[in-house]
Design an enzyme around this catalytic site. Structure first.
Site: not given
Ligand code: SP5
Ligand code: ZN
Length: 342
Positions: A163, A197, A199, A286
């Site tokens: 991120h 991931d 996200h 995740d």
């Protein structure tokens, strides 16, 4: 398989983050995550835990804005010097620029915090900068192994990185470990990054968006439904010389193994067509069905299958740890993912 790991990350543990709705919770991204993964890998002699080499700041500065890195380096000490009676255990902003950061960079610490920290899940504590540097060096050490002929290597990075954009931290990430490694690899051959991931790898997208020599692909929860909300949509495909060299595969909430595999197949087809010399995986666990932050439902067998499909590309591959917050399951999930490369 070599595993690069540096215990310096223990110095980085922000006491809390702020969720949507202002809910203040203990940071989900905990040092314990690494202990769980190490426990799982150390029980298998095919993993060799190695200390990273320090390749210095230059390969990090090649990806991140220098003023941003200066902010990360000095922010916490500046925070302690602020003549206020704020609680000082962690630096978090309470403001954000209304103009999408097109204006001037603020002179004050709290102004710069609002400018460079783009959500409330990336608090800065005393050890954050050193931990982020050490994490990036794990990824660089992995890249160095590939350059010198290794076929696969695991960078056990904490804090995670995907991120973090060129000039911002967000979502537990400060330095984009996968991007730093991929940029370094790209001077030795075309490089692809596949981000699995839960996200979207929005920082990685930001860093390589206008480049054709690094293909970036992310498979993730639809940002219409989940963090980070502002990018990761299917119509974002790169810009300028990089047009066509970025792809997003947003998934509906609740996605299960079979639908995930179909999307993964499309992503892998793009990587094959690109014919990279190196592959970097942003490996977040995740996506697991029982993850407290994820809302798709990939089983552990599914995670192992994803590993096998990626390994079947038969590319020199650097696997970089990103998210994954079900601590009880995390070690087994990582081990399941890595099996295909052993
Ligand atoms: C590296 C990485 O995986 N970073 C993720 C950062 C996510 N931060 C936003 C968390 C929002 C959590 N929403 C609450 C769901 C609880 N059921
Ligand atoms: Zn994640």
């Amino acid at each position: 398989m070599k595993v690069f790991y540096n215990p310096t990350h223990h110095q980085h543990y922000p006491p809390f983050e702020v969720f949507d709705g202002g809910e203040k919770v203990v940071n989900f991204e905990k040092p314990e995550r690494m202990e769980r993964i190490l426990d799982a890998l150390q029980s298998d002699p095919r993993f060799e835990i190695c200390a990273p080499t320090d390749f210095g700041l230059a390969p990090i500065q090649a990806v991140h804005d220098s003023a941003y890195l200066d902010f990360l380096r000095t922010a916490y000490q500046e925070w302690l010097l602020e003549p206020t009676n704020y609680p000082k255990q962690v630096l978090l902003p309470a403001t954000s620029p209304p103009d999408g950061r097109k204006g001037r960079i603020p002179a004050t610490l709290l102004g710069r915090a609002g400018y460079y920290m783009t959500d409330l899940s990336c608090g800065i504590v005393e050890g954050t900068y050193q931990a982020a540097l050490a994490s990036a060096q794990c990824a660089l050490s992995g890249a160095n192994e590939l350059i010198t002929g290794a076929r696969q290597v695991f960078a056990l990075c904490r804090p995670p990185g995907h991120h973090a954009g060129r000039a911002n931290c967000a979502g537990y990430c400060y330095i984009n470990n996968a991007a730093v490694a991929a940029n370094w690899l790209s001077s030795h051959g075309k490089t692809a990054i596949l981000d699995i991931d839960y996200h979207v790898g929005n920082g990685t997208q930001d860093i390589f968006y206008e480049r054709a020599d690094v293909l970036t692909i992310s498979i993730h929860a639809d940002p219409d439904y989940d963090y980070p909300y502002f990018s990761g949509f299917a119509d974002e495909t790169g810009a300028g010389p990089g047009l066509g060299f970025h792809r997003n595969y947003p998934l509906p909430l609740g996605t299960t193994d079979a639908d995930y595999f179909a999307t993964l197949g499309q992503a892998l087809e793009r990587i094959r067509a690109f014919q990279p010399a190196y592959l970097v995986i942003s490996a977040g666990m995740d996506i697991y069905a029982e993850d407290p932050l994820g809302q798709i439902r990939i089983t552990r067998a599914g995670i192992a299958h994803i590993g096998r499909e990626i390994a079947a590309l038969q590319l020199p591959t650097l696997i970089v740890m990103e998210g994954g917050y079900n601590n009880a399951a995390l070690g087994l999930n990582v081990a399941a993912f890595l099996q295909a490369w052993l």
